[in-house]
Design an enzyme around this catalytic site. Structure first.
Site, PDB file in Angstrom:
ATOM      1  N   HIS A   1      -1.887   4.296  12.142  1.00 44.18           N
ATOM      2  CA  HIS A   1      -1.253   3.414  11.157  1.00 44.18           C
ATOM      3  C   HIS A   1      -1.434   3.959   9.738  1.00 44.18           C
ATOM      4  O   HIS A   1      -0.492   4.015   8.940  1.00 44.18           O
ATOM      5  CB  HIS A   1      -1.887   2.030  11.299  1.00 44.18           C
ATOM      6  CG  HIS A   1      -1.271   0.963  10.462  1.00 44.18           C
ATOM      7  ND1 HIS A   1      -1.804  -0.295  10.355  1.00 44.18           N
ATOM      8  CD2 HIS A   1      -0.163   0.946   9.678  1.00 44.18           C
ATOM      9  CE1 HIS A   1      -1.068  -1.031   9.553  1.00 44.18           C
ATOM     10  NE2 HIS A   1      -0.060  -0.297   9.131  1.00 44.18           N
TER      11      HIS A   1
ATOM     12  N   GLU B   1       0.706   7.003   9.287  1.00 42.93           N
ATOM     13  CA  GLU B   1       2.129   6.641   9.128  1.00 42.93           C
ATOM     14  C   GLU B   1       2.435   6.279   7.682  1.00 42.93           C
ATOM     15  O   GLU B   1       3.471   6.640   7.132  1.00 42.93           O
ATOM     16  CB  GLU B   1       2.462   5.488  10.065  1.00 42.93           C
ATOM     17  CG  GLU B   1       3.868   4.934   9.905  1.00 42.93           C
ATOM     18  CD  GLU B   1       3.852   3.511   9.411  1.00 42.93           C
ATOM     19  OE1 GLU B   1       4.399   3.265   8.322  1.00 42.93           O
ATOM     20  OE2 GLU B   1       3.304   2.641  10.105  1.00 42.93           O
ATOM     21  N   HIS B   2       1.521   5.552   7.030  1.00 42.90           N
ATOM     22  CA  HIS B   2       1.684   5.248   5.605  1.00 42.90           C
ATOM     23  C   HIS B   2       1.587   6.508   4.755  1.00 42.90           C
ATOM     24  O   HIS B   2       2.345   6.701   3.812  1.00 42.90           O
ATOM     25  CB  HIS B   2       0.588   4.285   5.150  1.00 42.90           C
ATOM     26  CG  HIS B   2       0.855   2.854   5.437  1.00 42.90           C
ATOM     27  ND1 HIS B   2       1.038   1.909   4.461  1.00 42.90           N
ATOM     28  CD2 HIS B   2       0.987   2.195   6.606  1.00 42.90           C
ATOM     29  CE1 HIS B   2       1.244   0.737   4.998  1.00 42.90           C
ATOM     30  NE2 HIS B   2       1.213   0.876   6.315  1.00 42.90           N
TER      31      HIS B   2
ATOM     32  N   GLU C   1      -4.242   4.715   0.915  1.00 41.13           N
ATOM     33  CA  GLU C   1      -3.500   4.084   2.006  1.00 41.13           C
ATOM     34  C   GLU C   1      -4.420   3.550   3.105  1.00 41.13           C
ATOM     35  O   GLU C   1      -4.059   2.586   3.783  1.00 41.13           O
ATOM     36  CB  GLU C   1      -2.507   5.084   2.613  1.00 41.13           C
ATOM     37  CG  GLU C   1      -1.476   5.594   1.635  1.00 41.13           C
ATOM     38  CD  GLU C   1      -0.588   4.484   1.087  1.00 41.13           C
ATOM     39  OE1 GLU C   1      -0.244   3.555   1.861  1.00 41.13           O
ATOM     40  OE2 GLU C   1      -0.242   4.542  -0.108  1.00 41.13           O
TER      41      GLU C   1
ATOM     42  N   GLU D   1      -4.128  -5.015   4.651  1.00 48.02           N
ATOM     43  CA  GLU D   1      -3.127  -5.571   5.563  1.00 48.02           C
ATOM     44  C   GLU D   1      -3.774  -6.086   6.839  1.00 48.02           C
ATOM     45  O   GLU D   1      -3.471  -7.179   7.328  1.00 48.02           O
ATOM     46  CB  GLU D   1      -2.087  -4.516   5.925  1.00 48.02           C
ATOM     47  CG  GLU D   1      -1.119  -4.197   4.815  1.00 48.02           C
ATOM     48  CD  GLU D   1      -0.162  -3.102   5.215  1.00 48.02           C
ATOM     49  OE1 GLU D   1      -0.292  -2.573   6.331  1.00 48.02           O
ATOM     50  OE2 GLU D   1       0.717  -2.779   4.407  1.00 48.02           O
TER      51      GLU D   1
END
Length: 629
Positions: A170, A173-174, A248, A270
């Protein structure tokens, strides 16, 4: 902001759910929220998945919506942006002229010296002419789909199974979209959103893969998007600049020596939000409980407790291991020139030699049905001070520990509709009218991952009624297995699904995106990408079975895959009014311990990094970076 199980259920069922995310629900397959965790379900007939995704998009139920958090434990994380408003739907008709067909047929024979042709196929159901290539030098696979759709789609997918819950897929990916070797601005992703003619632009993380997708109706713009994304995934600034990982992923933050240390980071923040959602916790625990032995037992999105254990070196190593072209699946669809596609990709792929270990290292292991009896888990969820103290109960089955045939996939999808697909469906209706809970959880079949699961339960359950929920589910399935379904119910389910398959209405979202996600449901697991897109043969086989034995095919499936299947878990989530405080104290104690162990110069280093990172975030890109293409 997290999607409730009830919302998930409706969005998934509106369309024959394209691929994964927890159920036959293709909602997961659709581009989901930016950066939020997810896990989806497995791979059913890709065409059925496409229809589901298409319907979900057309329904406008937000499957692709910005800032959507997480539909189920299987739903992918997506970046926080989506297709531009007013994007064209793509192919307006599957009726192609003779001239167009001749041109599409010729596309099957396009060759390029850097690629070998693996296979050719025509998916007549959707007027798609497909050629699968393999890049000779790097080993990358490329599926080229030619159609009369001017909404061109490009996607590159890497199989990225995590071994822990640090959230490295994840975070990566950012991070790869934060500048690259050729495109040096801090966030070319935002610039593309603002300045390109894109009709879709996103990236998303599944439990076992990471996808990067762009689309545009303008050919020049499309190839510019392809260049930016390809350079980003293969040559990201992130793997050489620790500040990207810090921004990130996570970092320690301290402005003054007297202040307490804190954790900060985009993905970290998040995921703290996701883990504060009872629905998200329930679905995560449900998936983890039935996959104890493979990658689906951990969270690709990241557990806030584990994210700070990810070092920059581990982050960079994950990219080196899984982002090699040999571990990629590259996808093109639309009406652009096939040779141009191959030529463009060769410019990037030619830099890489073959990596024989990349693909084997990312293989997803099968979870065997190893439970001799159901397993029970009792776990807390955060509850507000004035919130009614009700429980959540979810039953979960591992459906298969071998590949399913296309007909079995489709039959499962129809069975899911018979059990859960309408307000009159027996399992859904019985639970909702029982008075045992306030809303459905689980949502039924999930088949976007390697193995399918089935989850169902209730939330808003009084403590004394939790055992009754399990009994009611099992009794209702027993009744369905014994009595079967009426001819009218079967006909209605079959008609709905067949209409969805043939209509293939994706609303404002690119048809090529649904096509790609559906093909990935098989291709990712080293099966044919185009067989995943065909539905005529399995549909005919299922119709023949129904004509011969009526409801029996569904009754047998209930018994085999659910009632006699001991690989089942029951998750009971219990409200805790102190859980949030306990987790906060645990984090504060951890940070206090870290700070107390630091020397003076280490604390000064954290303060400097805090200042430098904030300065970097607030600074404009230098002229030389803005001047890059």
């Amino acid at each position: 902001d997290s999607i409730t199980a009830e919302q998930k259920y409706h969005s998934q069922n509106f369309v024959s759910r394209l691929m994964r995310s927890q159920s036959f629900r293709f909602a997961s397959k659709m581009a989901f929220f930016a950066c939020l965790t997810i896990v989806v379900g497995r791979t059913a007939v890709g065409a059925f998945h496409m229809a589901k995704t298409a319907r979900a998009a057309a329904a406008g139920n937000g499957v692709f919506g910005a800032h959507q958090k997480f539909k189920s434990s299987n739903v992918p994380f997506m970046r926080k942006y989506r297709t531009s408003a007013g994007a064209a739907a793509g192919i307006t008709s599957m009726q192609q002229s003779t001239v167009a067909v001749e041109g599409l047929e010729k596309s099957l024979d396009v060759s390029h010296p850097a690629f070998e042709t693996i296979s050719k196929d025509i998916v007549s159901e959707y007027g798609a002419y497909c050629t699968l290539y393999k890049h000779k030098k790097s080993g990358a696979e490329l599926l080229s789909v030619s159609s009369d759709d001017d909404n061109k789609v490009f996607g590159i997918t890497f199989r990225t199974p995590p071994s822990d819950s640090t959230g490295v897929p994840h975070i990566l990916e950012h991070s790869v979209l934060c500048g690259s070797r050729k495109y040096k601005t801090k966030d070319p992703f935002v610039q593309l959103l603002q300045g390109s003619l894109q009709t879709f632009l996103n990236a998303f993380t599944y439990p076992d893969r990471t996808c990067y997708v762009v689309a545009s109706q303008n050919t020049k713009d499309f190839y510019n998007l392809v260049n930016v994304y390809t350079d980003a995934v293969f040559h990201p600034r992130a793997i050489s600049d620790p500040m990207v990982h810090a921004q990130e992923g996570w970092h320690l933050e301290l402005e003054n020596k007297e202040d307490p240390l804190t954790y900060k980071g985009v993905v970290y923040n998040e995921m703290k939000g996701v883990y504060s959602s009872p629905d998200s916790l329930l679905m995560r625990q449900s998936q983890n409980s039935i996959f104890p032995d493979n990658t689906y037992a951990v969270d690709s999105g990241g557990d806030p407790k584990e994210i700070p254990n990810l070092s920059f070196d581990q982050f960079a190593e994950f990219h080196a291991k899984f982002y090699h072209p040999g571990n990629s699946r590259i996808f093109f669809s639309g009406d652009d020139d096939v040779y141009k596609r191959l030529e463009l990709m060769d410019e990037y792929l030619n830099e890489f030699d073959a990596s024989p270990e990349s693909k084997p290292a990312s293989v997803i292991e099968w979870q065997q049905k190893s439970f001799s009896e159901p397993k029970y888990f009792n776990l807390p969820y955060p509850a507000g001070g004035d919130q009614e103290e009700t429980h959540m109960v979810n039953l979960n089955w591992l459906i298969n520990d071998r590949p399913l045939t296309a007909t079995e996939d489709l039959t499962l999808g129809v069975l899911d509709r018979l059990l859960m697909g309408t307000s009159a469906a027996i399992l859904r209706k019985t639970l909702m009218e029982s008075g045992l809970g306030s809303a459905i959880t689980g949502g039924g079949l999930s088949d976007e991952l390697l193995q399918a699961t089935f989850s169902i339960g209730l939330k808003g359950v009084k403590p004394d009624n939790t055992k009754d929920v399990e009994k009611l589910v099992l009794d209702t399935l027993e009744k369905a297995a014994n009595e079967g379904f009426s001819d009218d119910a079967i006909a209605a389910a079959m008609n709905t699904i067949e209409f969805q398959l043939r209509e293939f209405n994706t609303g404002s979202f690119p048809k090529g995106l649904s096509f790609m996600l559906a093909s990935m449901s098989k291709w990712l697991y080293d099966q044919s990408p185009t067989e995943a897109l065909k539905f005529e043969e399995p549909l005919a086989e299922l119709k023949a079975s129904i004509k011969e034995s009526g409801s029996k095919v569904f009754q047998d499936m209930i018994r085999e895959l659910l009632l006699t299947n001991s690989h089942r878990s029951v998750i009971e989530m219990v409200p805790s009014k102190t859980l949030d405080e306990e987790l906060l104290k645990e984090e504060q104690d951890r940070l206090a311990g870290i700070k107390s162990s630091m020397k003076e110069d280490e604390l000064e280093g954290i303060i400097k990094q805090t200042v430098d990172l904030k300065a970097l975030q607030g600074a404009d890109d230098p002229p030389e970076a803005r001047a890059t293409p």
